[in-house]
Design an enzyme around this catalytic site. Structure first.
Site, PDB file in Angstrom:
ATOM      1  CB  SER A  90      -0.957   0.007   1.199  1.00 24.73           C
ATOM      2  OG  SER A  90      -2.012  -0.900   0.976  1.00 24.73           O
ATOM      3  CE1 TYR A 187      -5.099   2.164   3.917  1.00 23.15           C
ATOM      4  CE2 TYR A 187      -5.703  -0.049   3.249  1.00 23.15           C
ATOM      5  CZ  TYR A 187      -4.842   1.020   3.199  1.00 23.15           C
ATOM      6  OH  TYR A 187      -3.711   0.939   2.426  1.00 23.15           O
ATOM      7  CB  SER A 188     -12.057   0.893   1.215  1.00 26.60           C
ATOM      8  OG  SER A 188     -12.529   0.162   0.092  1.00 26.60           O
ATOM      9  CG  ASN A 189      -6.678  -2.298  -0.323  1.00 27.04           C
ATOM     10  OD1 ASN A 189      -5.652  -1.625  -0.255  1.00 27.04           O
ATOM     11  ND2 ASN A 189      -6.935  -3.272   0.545  1.00 27.04           N
ATOM     12  N   GLY A 325       2.741  -0.792   4.127  1.00 24.67           N
ATOM     13  CA  GLY A 325       2.169  -1.625   3.071  1.00 24.67           C
ATOM     14  C   GLY A 325       2.408  -3.087   3.348  1.00 24.67           C
TER      15      GLY A 325
END
Length: 370
Positions: A90, A187-189, A325
């Site tokens: 990330s 949190y959202s990819n 990440g």
């Protein structure tokens, strides 16, 4: 548009796999350059928590040191390369956010415009979700990685499966929003998959092409890349592992397309240091855009989230900015003070983890606080 340094003008996430490896983790200490005792203790703690290896680069007032510990290959005495390549997970998000903010500066994107202006029909709630909400994880979009089999042996089933951005967005939009857009933080990819698509729609080029043209090529980040469908990590690198039924399995080679603009890039600690330095000294973003990047929303005690960057309040009272990440096999940390005087970059090659969040962020605290 101002003259800019431009050419051509996973949260600590899942741990990551040597088929047939023995479950015992050999963790010989590799020779390290001089480094602070606190950083060495933080690396030792990471190894004690099940990691196979770790490399750390720290900079304090112009003095840079590197240190490694553990093994580059499980069960061997081979040292971790002190500038080997690794999957950054990330930390990719900060690169994508920087490109978006450059497009804002160029007046090609508006932060508070609805996503539907740029990607009509992509999101059911695209008229109420703004670009800013995507960048800061306040969109409410479901995190598609929650629907992927990333735990234990299930990951092996999708290890080499390619995914398209549309497939990932479809996974997310098949679920309801977590909350009304703009009313909360999660949190959202998915947010960054959509941002990658937005960059392509606005510029006519893929997000990773824009990252290369605007950031990595002009800065001379020669070891930084997006995989473009390759399952390999080019150049020297330590192996990364994923626990399956209590046994670490080598998953260094994998298809990271499920990470996409949310987390598929590869880099080194020295390249990440070039990126952080250029962010801090204004070569990549003007003051107004850097202020947006660091406009943090408090999410936990000691942590905040801006537009593609995390803040961490360290024990010595110094605030560091950057990102963590994670992708199977690798955990990455890259943080700097806003004046650029204290910086750190680290890669942990995972084994039997997952590493505790306290242990991982302990490297940040040790490096920034000295």
């Amino acid at each position: 548009m101002r003259s800019r340094l431009v050419a051509s003008g996973l949260a600590v996430a899942v741990t990551a796999l040597l088929v047939g490896a023995t479950p015992a983790l050999a963790q010989p200490q590799a020779p390290a350059t001089a480094t602070g005792a606190a950083v060495q203790q933080a690396m030792d703690r990471i190894l004690a928590n099940g990691a196979v290896g770790v490399q750390v680069r720290t900079t304090w007032d112009g003095r840079t040191t590197t240190a490694t510990a553990g093994s580059s290959v499980l069960g061997t005495p081979w040292a971790v390369p002190d500038d080997g390549r690794f999957r950054i997970g990330s930390v990719t998000k900060t690169f994508v956010a920087t490109v978006l903010l450059q497009l804002v500066e160029d007046e090609r994107v508006e932060l508070d415009a609805p996503v539907a202006r740029y990607l009509p029909g992509l999101l059911p709630d695209g008229d109420t979700i703004t670009v800013r909400m995507l960048l800061q994880h306040t969109s409410g979009l479901y995190n598609y990685t929650d629907s992927l089999p990333l735990d234990d042996g299930e990951f092996l089933g999708i290890r080499f499966r390619p995914y398209t951005p549309n497939e990932l967005v479809d996974l997310a939009t098949s679920k309801p929003l977590n909350f009304a857009p703009g009313t909360d933080w999660a949190y959202s990819n998915t947010n960054y998959i959509v941002l990658g698509m937005l960059i392509e729609k606005v510029t006519g080029r893929s997000w990773d092409t824009e990252v290369a043209a605007r950031i990595t090529t002009p800065l001379g980040m020669l070891a930084t890349s997006a995989p473009h469908g390759s399952v390999f990590i080019p150049g020297p690198h330590a192996r990364g592992y994923h626990p399956v039924a209590g046994v670490p399995v080598d998953t260094t080679e994998l298809d990271p397309s499920w990470g996409g603009a949310a987390g598929e890039m590869i880099s080194t600690t020295s390249d990440l240091d070039l990126f952080l330095t250029a962010l801090a000294d204004g070569r990549l973003l003007r003051p107004a855009q850097l202020a947006e990047l660091t406009s943090a929303r408090s999410i936990t005690d000691g942590h905040g989230y801006g537009l593609g960057a995390q803040s961490r309040n360290t024990p010595c009272g110094v605030t560091a900015w950057g990102h963590s990440g994670g992708i199977p096999g690798y955990t990455t940390l890259a943080f700097t003070t806003l004046d650029g005087s204290r910086r750190m970059e680290a890669s942990v090659t995972n084994g039997l983890g997952p590493d505790s969040e306290d242990a991982v962020y302990g490297i940040v605290d040790a490096a920034i606080c000295g």
